[in-house]
Motif scaffolding. Sequence first.
Motif, mmCIF file in Angstrom:
data_model
loop_
_atom_site.group_PDB
_atom_site.id
_atom_site.type_symbol
_atom_site.label_atom_id
_atom_site.label_comp_id
_atom_site.label_asym_id
_atom_site.label_seq_id
_atom_site.Cartn_x
_atom_site.Cartn_y
_atom_site.Cartn_z
ATOM 1 N N SER A 35 0.892 -1.149 0.000
ATOM 2 C CA SER A 35 0.000 0.000 0.000
ATOM 3 C C SER A 35 0.929 1.196 0.000
ATOM 4 O O SER A 35 1.442 1.598 1.047
ATOM 5 C CB SER A 35 -0.887 -0.013 1.256
ATOM 6 N N GLU A 39 -0.290 5.902 -3.487
ATOM 7 C CA GLU A 39 -1.664 5.411 -3.617
ATOM 8 C C GLU A 39 -2.514 5.856 -2.436
ATOM 9 O O GLU A 39 -3.671 6.253 -2.604
ATOM 10 C CB GLU A 39 -1.661 3.881 -3.700
ATOM 11 N N GLU A 42 -3.362 9.650 -3.025
ATOM 12 C CA GLU A 42 -4.203 9.963 -4.179
ATOM 13 C C GLU A 42 -5.596 9.329 -4.099
ATOM 14 O O GLU A 42 -6.578 9.926 -4.521
ATOM 15 C CB GLU A 42 -3.512 9.516 -5.467
ATOM 16 N N LYS A 43 -5.674 8.131 -3.549
ATOM 17 C CA LYS A 43 -6.952 7.418 -3.540
ATOM 18 C C LYS A 43 -7.801 7.701 -2.311
ATOM 19 O O LYS A 43 -9.017 7.485 -2.335
ATOM 20 C CB LYS A 43 -6.713 5.905 -3.637
ATOM 21 N N PRO A 236 -5.371 -0.209 2.342
ATOM 22 C CA PRO A 236 -5.920 -0.172 0.991
ATOM 23 C C PRO A 236 -7.190 -0.999 0.768
ATOM 24 O O PRO A 236 -7.644 -1.130 -0.367
ATOM 25 C CB PRO A 236 -4.779 -0.770 0.170
ATOM 26 N N THR A 239 -11.247 2.973 0.589
ATOM 27 C CA THR A 239 -10.822 4.364 0.478
ATOM 28 C C THR A 239 -11.786 5.239 1.274
ATOM 29 O O THR A 239 -12.905 4.821 1.608
ATOM 30 C CB THR A 239 -10.806 4.840 -0.972
#
Length: 281
Positions: A35, A39, A42-43, A236, A239
Amino acid sequence: MKVDMHSHIAQPGNIDPAYAKQITAYDLTDDGFLSTPEEHWEKSAKYTDKTIVFGGKFSACGMYTSDEYVAAYVAQHPDTLIGFMSIDPTSETEPVEQTIERCYYDLNMKGIKTSTFYNNCDIMDERFDKVFEMADRLRLPMIFHASPAWPPMCFTEYSLPYGFEHRALQFPNVKMVIAHMGLPWEYMFLHIVRRYPNLYVDMSAMVQQPWDFWKNLMQYYEWHWLDKVLLGTDFPFGTYPETYDALMHYNDITEGTKLPKIPEKDLLSIAERDTLDVLGI
């Protein structure tokens, strides 16, 4: 305030190769269970006001992400991210007291993430004594991974909820959060958490299990303890946008049925709770 109080990043190679094939449900790459900070931001994290983030040190299943790795990421977004340290009370290479002091004073970490289950260590084990003593002295909230997981080398007996009552009474100033609503002991945890002002649960990784999520949140509503539930994503595995949306559409699963519903105002109170104030951060 939009707060994600439970999210992960993972260092490349964070899983011991000897364990990797046994953790079959994880999405493993050649580098391990990943993870990435990029990421994560941004997510998920960039959609929040504050996000608590940690790695993981779980000796029983060969997983390790350093606190320095987490702190370096937090330093990239200091207005949004809050770093929690990871503590393995069974570690022979990272003594508890020195590790907590280093993370608190040098890395500016604001809380502790740990696990009885992932470290095969009962919460009443004396090896947890120093963790609680340090959390009490430094006023550090603690997040405990409950026992939904796949590694066969982690034993369910270490996830049992009973010891949390004793620790809650022993350390009344330490805020403790049981992740994933305490699965698979969620109803037992409800009746423990509601009786102690320093105990809470988070809903991390629950919206991905719609029936479990509906049932467990309804139990807190019916017992009038929704204020004990904190929003977490378990990134992860989820979100922030999808978790927030799923919470606010909680009643959709009951459409066309006579099943009870939770008023939207009560769902909003969870979605926008000032979790940092709850945890004393």
